[in-house]
Design a protein around this motif. Structure first.
Motif, PDB file in Angstrom:
ATOM      1  N   ASP A   1      38.006  65.487  20.785  1.00  0.00           N
ATOM      2  CA  ASP A   1      36.918  64.807  20.192  1.00  0.00           C
ATOM      3  C   ASP A   1      37.550  63.665  19.579  1.00  0.00           C
ATOM      4  N   ILE A   2      37.696  62.584  20.099  1.00  0.00           N
ATOM      5  CA  ILE A   2      38.535  61.251  19.236  1.00  0.00           C
ATOM      6  C   ILE A   2      37.729  60.944  17.846  1.00  0.00           C
ATOM      7  N   GLY A   3      36.411  61.017  17.904  1.00  0.00           N
ATOM      8  CA  GLY A   3      35.530  60.886  16.538  1.00  0.00           C
ATOM      9  C   GLY A   3      36.251  61.825  15.340  1.00  0.00           C
ATOM     10  N   ALA A   4      36.318  62.758  15.842  1.00  0.00           N
ATOM     11  CA  ALA A   4      36.510  63.671  14.908  1.00  0.00           C
ATOM     12  C   ALA A   4      38.172  63.502  14.222  1.00  0.00           C
ATOM     13  N   ILE A   5      38.925  63.180  15.228  1.00  0.00           N
ATOM     14  CA  ILE A   5      40.261  62.960  15.080  1.00  0.00           C
ATOM     15  C   ILE A   5      40.428  61.805  14.148  1.00  0.00           C
ATOM     16  N   ALA A   6      39.763  60.577  14.300  1.00  0.00           N
ATOM     17  CA  ALA A   6      39.563  59.515  13.801  1.00  0.00           C
ATOM     18  C   ALA A   6      39.075  59.742  12.083  1.00  0.00           C
ATOM     19  N   THR A   7      38.033  60.344  12.225  1.00  0.00           N
ATOM     20  CA  THR A   7      37.457  60.677  10.846  1.00  0.00           C
ATOM     21  C   THR A   7      38.324  61.459   9.989  1.00  0.00           C
ATOM     22  N   ARG A   8      38.949  62.417  10.401  1.00  0.00           N
ATOM     23  CA  ARG A   8      39.938  62.804   9.320  1.00  0.00           C
ATOM     24  C   ARG A   8      40.989  62.097   9.159  1.00  0.00           C
ATOM     25  N   ALA A   9      41.582  61.742   9.987  1.00  0.00           N
ATOM     26  CA  ALA A   9      42.937  60.393   9.675  1.00  0.00           C
ATOM     27  C   ALA A   9      42.235  59.539   8.891  1.00  0.00           C
ATOM     28  N   TRP A  10      41.162  58.890   8.859  1.00  0.00           N
ATOM     29  CA  TRP A  10      40.449  57.657   7.877  1.00  0.00           C
ATOM     30  C   TRP A  10      40.530  58.349   6.779  1.00  0.00           C
ATOM     31  N   GLU A  11      39.934  59.637   6.505  1.00  0.00           N
ATOM     32  CA  GLU A  11      39.776  60.012   5.193  1.00  0.00           C
ATOM     33  C   GLU A  11      41.126  60.284   4.309  1.00  0.00           C
ATOM     34  N   THR A  12      42.266  60.420   5.147  1.00  0.00           N
ATOM     35  CA  THR A  12      43.659  60.523   4.552  1.00  0.00           C
ATOM     36  C   THR A  12      44.304  59.369   3.885  1.00  0.00           C
ATOM     37  N   PHE A  13      44.177  58.276   4.661  1.00  0.00           N
ATOM     38  CA  PHE A  13      44.593  57.009   4.206  1.00  0.00           C
ATOM     39  C   PHE A  13      43.973  55.848   4.115  1.00  0.00           C
ATOM     40  N   SER A  14      42.539  55.941   4.368  1.00  0.00           N
ATOM     41  CA  SER A  14      41.801  54.578   4.307  1.00  0.00           C
ATOM     42  C   SER A  14      41.986  54.287   3.006  1.00  0.00           C
ATOM     43  N   THR A  15      41.588  52.848   2.661  1.00  0.00           N
ATOM     44  CA  THR A  15      41.415  52.412   1.090  1.00  0.00           C
ATOM     45  C   THR A  15      40.119  51.789   0.878  1.00  0.00           C
ATOM     46  N   PRO A  16      39.545  51.450  -0.342  1.00  0.00           N
ATOM     47  CA  PRO A  16      38.354  50.986  -0.581  1.00  0.00           C
ATOM     48  C   PRO A  16      38.176  49.550   0.099  1.00  0.00           C
ATOM     49  N   GLY A  17      37.417  49.070   0.635  1.00  0.00           N
ATOM     50  CA  GLY A  17      37.136  48.147   1.642  1.00  0.00           C
ATOM     51  C   GLY A  17      37.504  48.315   3.231  1.00  0.00           C
ATOM     52  N   ASP A  18      37.886  49.287   3.452  1.00  0.00           N
ATOM     53  CA  ASP A  18      38.238  49.833   4.849  1.00  0.00           C
ATOM     54  C   ASP A  18      36.965  50.354   5.454  1.00  0.00           C
ATOM     55  N   THR A  19      36.747  50.148   6.768  1.00  0.00           N
ATOM     56  CA  THR A  19      35.563  50.731   7.424  1.00  0.00           C
ATOM     57  C   THR A  19      35.919  50.963   8.885  1.00  0.00           C
ATOM     58  N   LEU A  20      35.582  52.218   9.065  1.00  0.00           N
ATOM     59  CA  LEU A  20      35.814  52.895  10.519  1.00  0.00           C
ATOM     60  C   LEU A  20      34.350  52.711  11.002  1.00  0.00           C
ATOM     61  N   GLU A  21      34.279  52.484  12.280  1.00  0.00           N
ATOM     62  CA  GLU A  21      33.283  52.271  13.106  1.00  0.00           C
ATOM     63  C   GLU A  21      33.688  52.997  14.556  1.00  0.00           C
ATOM     64  N   TYR A  22      32.871  54.157  14.933  1.00  0.00           N
ATOM     65  CA  TYR A  22      33.309  54.577  15.897  1.00  0.00           C
ATOM     66  C   TYR A  22      32.008  55.373  16.739  1.00  0.00           C
ATOM     67  N   GLU A  23      32.027  55.396  18.143  1.00  0.00           N
ATOM     68  CA  GLU A  23      31.212  55.969  18.906  1.00  0.00           C
ATOM     69  C   GLU A  23      31.641  57.484  19.353  1.00  0.00           C
ATOM     70  N   ALA A  24      30.910  58.483  19.350  1.00  0.00           N
ATOM     71  CA  ALA A  24      31.298  59.561  19.520  1.00  0.00           C
ATOM     72  C   ALA A  24      31.444  59.878  20.949  1.00  0.00           C
ATOM     73  N   PHE A  25      32.705  60.283  21.479  1.00  0.00           N
ATOM     74  CA  PHE A  25      33.012  60.386  22.779  1.00  0.00           C
ATOM     75  C   PHE A  25      34.267  61.370  22.879  1.00  0.00           C
ATOM     76  N   GLU A  26      34.531  62.067  24.017  1.00  0.00           N
ATOM     77  CA  GLU A  26      35.479  63.123  24.017  1.00  0.00           C
ATOM     78  C   GLU A  26      36.363  62.395  25.443  1.00  0.00           C
ATOM     79  N   ILE A  27      37.722  62.789  25.291  1.00  0.00           N
ATOM     80  CA  ILE A  27      38.528  62.440  26.316  1.00  0.00           C
ATOM     81  C   ILE A  27      39.370  63.775  26.738  1.00  0.00           C
ATOM     82  N   GLU A  28      39.771  63.879  28.103  1.00  0.00           N
ATOM     83  CA  GLU A  28      40.482  64.909  28.274  1.00  0.00           C
ATOM     84  C   GLU A  28      42.104  64.398  28.104  1.00  0.00           C
ATOM     85  N   GLY A  29      42.727  65.425  27.159  1.00  0.00           N
ATOM     86  CA  GLY A  29      44.154  65.410  26.965  1.00  0.00           C
ATOM     87  C   GLY A  29      44.487  66.089  26.086  1.00  0.00           C
TER      88      GLY A  29
END
Length: 164
Positions: free
Chosen positions: A22-50
């Motif tokens: 789940d790419i969105g879940a990975i991106a969301t967790r990472a974003w919470e770790t190092f984003s700063t005020p003013g930063d925005t993450l936009e994503y569509e929920a999707f999954e890949i094989e990997g």
């Protein structure tokens, strides 16, 4: 830097075992770790094989790279595309003449950067057999495209995550 060198060494050449990621879940967790005020993450929920243990640093490095190379807040978009997915930002972008050079281990334009983040991205992409290109995003920033990827968009949905 030591951590990035270890990650680069562990990424290997071939992925032996894959699962749904789940790419969105990975991106969301990472974003919470190092984003700063003013930063925005936009994503569509999707999954890949990997391999999730390899895809995690790929996503983290692309998000961190966008944040570190933009002074006044950045919007990063993670979405599926034909035959794969992309990560794009609205930062300054990467000039055409430097688009291959940015993947070389040790290459950096940041004063305190290690230069291994995008090398890790390339190595993970190669290990999965994906095609990786960097182009200009619609907003004029960088767009990293991954092709030849098995993508599942049946978990459809759109989310936006802004830093506090």
């Amino acid at each position: 830097m030591i951590s990035e060198l270890r990650t680069l060494a562990r990424t290997g050449i071939v992925v032996d075992c894959t699962t749904t990621v789940d790419i969105g879940a990975i991106a969301t967790r990472a974003w919470e770790t190092f984003s700063t005020p003013g930063d925005t993450l936009e994503y569509e929920a999707f999954e890949i094989e990997g391999d999730p243990e390899r895809i995690k640093p790929l996503v983290e490095n692309l998000l961190r790279n966008a944040i570190e190379h933009t002074a006044d807040g950045v919007t990063v978009t993670v979405e599926p595309c034909e035959d794969g997915f992309y990560v794009a930002d609205d930062g300054e972008g990467i000039s055409e003449e430097k688009r291959e050079q940015v993947f070389e281990p040790g290459y950096t334009t940041a004063r305190d950067g290690s230069g291994f983040g995008l090398a890790i991205v390339r190595r993970v992409s190669q290990a999965h057999g994906w095609e990786l290109t960097v182009t200009e995003s619609e907003a004029g920033g960088a767009r990293f495209e991954f092709r030849n990827v098995a993508v599942d968009t049946d978990c459809a949905g759109t989310a936006v995550s802004a830093a506090d």
